[in-house]
Design an enzyme around this catalytic site. Structure first.
Site, mmCIF file in Angstrom:
data_model
loop_
_atom_site.group_PDB
_atom_site.id
_atom_site.type_symbol
_atom_site.label_atom_id
_atom_site.label_comp_id
_atom_site.label_asym_id
_atom_site.label_seq_id
_atom_site.Cartn_x
_atom_site.Cartn_y
_atom_site.Cartn_z
ATOM 1 N N ASP A 133 -3.618 7.241 4.778
ATOM 2 C CA ASP A 133 -3.135 5.869 4.985
ATOM 3 C C ASP A 133 -3.805 5.299 6.241
ATOM 4 O O ASP A 133 -4.223 6.044 7.119
ATOM 5 C CB ASP A 133 -1.615 5.943 5.188
ATOM 6 C CG ASP A 133 -0.974 4.564 5.215
ATOM 7 O OD1 ASP A 133 -1.626 3.601 4.781
ATOM 8 O OD2 ASP A 133 0.173 4.450 5.687
ATOM 9 N N GLU A 134 -3.875 3.974 6.350
ATOM 10 C CA GLU A 134 -4.446 3.294 7.534
ATOM 11 C C GLU A 134 -5.833 3.860 7.857
ATOM 12 O O GLU A 134 -6.160 4.148 9.009
ATOM 13 C CB GLU A 134 -3.529 3.460 8.765
ATOM 14 C CG GLU A 134 -2.122 2.905 8.599
ATOM 15 C CD GLU A 134 -2.049 1.378 8.589
ATOM 16 O OE1 GLU A 134 -3.108 0.732 8.554
ATOM 17 O OE2 GLU A 134 -0.936 0.848 8.597
ATOM 18 N N GLN A 193 -7.771 -5.263 9.449
ATOM 19 C CA GLN A 193 -6.694 -4.892 10.373
ATOM 20 C C GLN A 193 -7.115 -3.738 11.284
ATOM 21 O O GLN A 193 -6.286 -2.992 11.794
ATOM 22 C CB GLN A 193 -5.429 -4.516 9.596
ATOM 23 C CG GLN A 193 -4.812 -5.707 8.882
ATOM 24 C CD GLN A 193 -3.463 -5.369 8.273
ATOM 25 O OE1 GLN A 193 -2.480 -5.194 8.974
ATOM 26 N NE2 GLN A 193 -3.421 -5.259 6.966
ATOM 27 N N LYS A 229 0.817 -1.220 0.000
ATOM 28 C CA LYS A 229 0.000 0.000 0.000
ATOM 29 C C LYS A 229 0.853 1.274 0.000
ATOM 30 O O LYS A 229 0.499 2.261 -0.624
ATOM 31 C CB LYS A 229 -0.977 0.013 1.172
ATOM 32 C CG LYS A 229 -0.315 0.094 2.524
ATOM 33 C CD LYS A 229 -1.328 0.008 3.644
ATOM 34 C CE LYS A 229 -0.670 -0.058 4.991
ATOM 35 N NZ LYS A 229 0.082 1.120 5.364
ATOM 36 N N THR A 230 2.008 1.235 0.700
ATOM 37 C CA THR A 230 2.846 2.443 0.748
ATOM 38 C C THR A 230 3.348 2.771 -0.654
ATOM 39 O O THR A 230 3.439 3.940 -1.029
ATOM 40 C CB THR A 230 4.028 2.251 1.719
ATOM 41 O OG1 THR A 230 3.523 1.701 2.932
ATOM 42 C CG2 THR A 230 4.717 3.557 2.031
ATOM 43 N N ARG A 255 2.029 -11.113 10.158
ATOM 44 C CA ARG A 255 3.361 -10.517 10.375
ATOM 45 C C ARG A 255 4.453 -11.485 9.914
ATOM 46 O O ARG A 255 5.583 -11.093 9.679
ATOM 47 C CB ARG A 255 3.637 -10.234 11.869
ATOM 48 C CG ARG A 255 2.742 -9.236 12.582
ATOM 49 C CD ARG A 255 2.522 -7.966 11.868
ATOM 50 N NE ARG A 255 1.313 -8.041 11.074
ATOM 51 C CZ ARG A 255 1.052 -7.259 10.029
ATOM 52 N NH1 ARG A 255 1.904 -6.372 9.634
ATOM 53 N NH2 ARG A 255 -0.068 -7.372 9.349
#
Length: 672
Positions: free
Chosen positions: A214-215, A245, A28-29, A604
């Site tokens: 973002d997020e 998430q 996503k970044t 993770r």
């Protein structure tokens, strides 16, 4: 690395509102940073009219660095990449008059808030720590939900709610008198202003012509309001998030903001990023099957082109001590056989209390480890001292900071002197600093106390004057020197070594300030001391527990702290009913958020994942026999290897394993 088709379409859609549903590890970044470059290089946007917001300083820094690799300095000039709170602070700084603030407002962190609430509610709460914490949390939630003290008083039902509403009103009154803002005001005030002042709203909508968030699943009510007010009718924005998430509802985050977007912006384009570049196919399959048990507005399924890899393992331990020993033993053996580094391993747990035993086991076996969320740089006493001096320097009316430094190092200005000064200052409606210069004070205070106090405040004036007119860097250096802070550290620290370490922290802070003043840090503009101090105070609030350290050590952290990170090998402790899912969520019938937390933990892991659980566990002094977590039962059985069920090993397999083991040992000796 080329963008995949979904990433590419997310980057190139710029004509309207866009939601990018980005699964764990789906890049996503890259989408955000590539989109910023695309807007500037292909769509005619100026960088200064683009803003990208996220939740942590660390994420903002990484984003800034990655944009810097794509755009030249000229192209990226004026680009705003920051946290929500820094954006809010920038709006307040420009519009403080419209908000009825004086220029030198101060920022209160949670410790400042706590001290103020304790003082204000002495009669009602009498210093009860638990009640004070609940009050602080209630005030924060009310501000995030955009509720004023008057509105809260109108809806308060129970006796405690009414008491808290009354305390909230007192707190707001006092903060106004102090010309101070807390963390939540940094969003709430800009929202209020943009809502009610058309001129200000148009000014900011003109300034920010494209917004990226973002997020997004972590936004609360006030943050979503801020987004809506900034994008206005034009609604040129991209938000990136993952409903699976969303693990911060206890902090006011509302995953349903993803659903609201659909309603508030009917033209919304939804792009799903489902290819994961982080984990093996087996780890992702397990994560998908687990999270499918939660209801979804948007369906998505992660996939990976990486092979299946090792099965997920479940280890059983006798009790919690044995659990910590097993993880440590497994980790040491795994590292020995695979020639990996300590930093490749992470141990994740649901609550901080679980870290104590694993720490002990790692220490006894001389395994280096690092706990994320330990003491933040800014939480150290020496840093708080120097920051308080600087806060008074740029805003003498900051009573909180004034009280911290007035007798540190000792100046024989005792509690009696300060009480008399405080009473007089309240009577006159002035700050402690201002009151110290008034002639009227001499009716209440005389002798050595008054002399020492005035000597101190006059010295502050001289230093502040020098900072304003002369050389700011010299003024800051003179401040640390004049108070003989180093001598004071040697007098009051437990050892010479401790004093030396503390002085080194002060030097680090000084270097930061100098770099910021001269425009070396991140943005190249020189700043005033006031701007630097406000930025550092905000950085402190944001960065508690966001330490950067690249040492070779096993990473220990809570599942909440692990979000956004990745590790080759992950151990997930305490997968039992009552721990994960947490007992409170079972009682409140909110297991969905706990399942998302488990999903975050699983995703993770890049290569291998091991769960641990105990047959017995001490809880509040009694011995319980916990049940295994329901989440383990929800994982695909064929992808999980349970320790108890051992299949017989053939002679050939044993030989093969033994030879591989010997080869590894040889390789290690040859390395040396």
């Amino acid at each position: 690395m080329k963008l995949n088709p979904q990433q590419d379409s997310a980057v190139k859609f710029v004509s309207g509102p866009c939601l990018v549903l980005a699964g764990a590890g789906s890049g996503k970044t890259r989408v955000i940073t590539n989109k910023i470059a695309y807007l500037v290089q292909s769509c005619g946007y100026k960088a200064r009219n683009i803003a990208a917001v996220t939740f942590t300083n660390k994420a903002a820094r990484e984003m800034k660095e990655r944009v810097g690799q794509t755009l030249s300095k000229g192209e990226s000039k004026g680009l705003m990449v920051s946290t929500f709170h820094t954006l809010g602070l920038n709006i307040i700084r420009r519009e403080y008059k419209a908000l009825g603030l004086k220029a030198g407002f101060s920022l209160f962190d949670d410790q400042d808030q706590m001290a103020l609430l304790k003082e204000l509610t002495e009669k009602q709460i009498d210093g009860d720590k638990d009640l004070l914490r609940m009050l602080l949390s209630s005030i924060s939630n009310w501000k995030n939900d955009m509720l004023s003290p008057q509105q809260v008083k109108g809806i308060a039902r129970s006796e405690q709610e009414q008491l808290f509403a009354f305390c909230y009103e007192m707190y707001q009154g006092q903060m106004k008198a102090y010309n101070a803002l807390d963390f939540d005001d940094l969003i709430a005030l800009p929202v209020l202003l943009l809502k009610t002042d058309q001129e200000v709203r148009q000014r900011w909508q003109k300034r920010i012509q494209y917004l990226l968030v973002d997020e997004y699943q972590d936004t609360n009510t006030s943050q979503y309001e801020l987004v809506k007010l900034l994008v206005g009718e034009r609604s040129r924005f991209t938000v990136v998030g993952d409903d699976d998430q969303s693990i911060y509802s206890w902090r006011g985050a509302k995953p349903q903001n993803l659903v609201l977007l659909n309603q508030d912006f009917p033209a919304l384009k939804v792009v799903k990023l489902e290819q994961n570049y982080r984990s093996t196919s087996r780890i992702l399959r397990a994560a998908n099957i687990l999270i499918a048990n939660n209801p979804h507005v948007f369906e998505k399924s992660l996939f990976s082109e990486l092979p299946d890899g090792e099965k997920l393992k479940v280890l059983r331990a006798k009790d919690e001590d044995h659990e910590a020993e097993r993880i440590t033993g497994e980790l040491i053996a795994h590292r020995f056989v695979n020639g990996t580094q300590y930093r490749d391993y992470a141990v994740l747990y649901r609550g901080n209390h679980q870290s104590r035993l694993i720490e002990k086991a790692l220490m006894q076996n001389r395994v280096p480890y690092k706990i994320s969320g330990g003491t933040s740089f800014f939480a150290r006493a020496e840093i708080k001292d120097i920051m308080a001096y600087l806060r008074v320097l740029v805003n003498p009316d900051d009573d909180n900071a004034f009280l911290r430094i007035v007798n540190t190092p000792r100046r024989e200005i005792g509690p009696v002197t300060l009480e008399k000064l405080g009473t007089y200052a309240n009577m006159r409606g002035k700050s402690l600093f201002e009151a110290s210069f008034e002639l009227g004070l001499e009716q209440h205070l005389s002798g050595r106390g008054l002399e020492n106090l005035r000597r101190f405040t006059q010295w502050i004036v001289a230093i502040a004057d020098n900072a304003e007119r002369g050389n700011t860097v010299d003024a800051v250096r003179a401040l640390v020197r004049d108070i003989n802070y180093e001598d004071w550290l040697y007098e009051t620290s437990s050892s010479g070594k401790a004093a030396e370490m503390r002085m080194k922290n002060v030097s680090d802070l000084y270097s930061w300030i100098v770099a910021d003043l001269e425009g070396d840090n991140y943005d190249k503009e020189e700043k005033t001391l006031k701007e630097v101090v406000q930025r550092l105070t905000l950085r402190d609030m944001m960065e508690r527990g966001e330490e950067n350290d690249d040492s070779d050590a096993v990473q220990l952290m809570t599942l909440h702290a692990s979000k956004g990170l990745e590790f080759p090998y992950v151990y997930l402790m305490g997968t039992e009913e009552g721990i994960l899912p947490h007992q409170t969520s079972i009682d409140e019938d909110n297991v969905e958020e706990e399942r998302r937390l488990m999903y975050v933990g699983i995703t993770r892991a890049q290569k291998e994942l091991t769960f641990t659980m105990c047959k017995e566990r001490r809880q509040y002094g009694e011995l319980i026999k916990p049940q295994q977590s329901r989440f383990l039962d929800e994982l695909p059985h064929e992808d999980v290897e349970w320790e108890m069920v051992k299949k017989p090993v053939s002679q050939e397999e044993r030989m093969e394993k033994g030879q591989a083991h010997i080869a590894n040992i040889r390789a290690m000796f040859n390395k040396k």
